[in-house]
Design an enzyme around this catalytic site. Structure first.
Site, PDB file in Angstrom:
ATOM      1  NE  ARG A   1       0.366  10.782   2.899  1.00 28.36           N
ATOM      2  CZ  ARG A   1       0.114  11.471   4.002  1.00 28.36           C
ATOM      3  NH1 ARG A   1      -0.906  12.295   4.060  1.00 28.36           N
ATOM      4  NH2 ARG A   1       0.871  11.338   5.070  1.00 28.36           N
TER       5      ARG A   1
ATOM      6  CG  ASN B   1      -2.029   8.060   3.523  1.00 27.54           C
ATOM      7  OD1 ASN B   1      -1.522   7.713   2.465  1.00 27.54           O
ATOM      8  ND2 ASN B   1      -1.317   8.283   4.606  1.00 27.54           N
TER       9      ASN B   1
END
Length: 92
Positions: free
Chosen positions: A21, A39
């Protein structure tokens, strides 16, 4: 201004716990792409990219490899019309 597009991406493989990320956010900001990344509970990473067609295509291609520690197995992409994302953030 170039035409903007939107890509909704789902990345599977070893993509959580490997700074995927954070690296996605940094890569998107470098390319001037707006959107977000998060996520999912099933182990995948979901992201939305909005920007010029070239920049969004670069981000989709970037997702194929992702962060250095990631092991990407698959990238699913759906293209659509931009929805006005502004800036790029990590969703929690």
């Amino acid at each position: 201004m170039t035409d903007r597009t939107r890509a909704h991406v789902f990345v599977s493989g070893t993509v959580q716990g490997v700074y995927y990320r954070a690296n996605t956010r940094d890569a998107a900001r470098e390319r001037g792409v707006d959107g977000w990344v998060q996520n999912l509970s099933d182990g995948r990473v979901e992201a939305v990219f909005e920007g010029s067609e070239d920049a969004v295509d670069e981000m989709v291609e970037w997702c194929e490899t992702g962060s250095p520690a990631a092991d990407v197995e698959d990238v699913e992409v759906e293209y659509g019309d931009p929805e006005g994302e502004d800036g790029f953030r990590i969703r929690r």
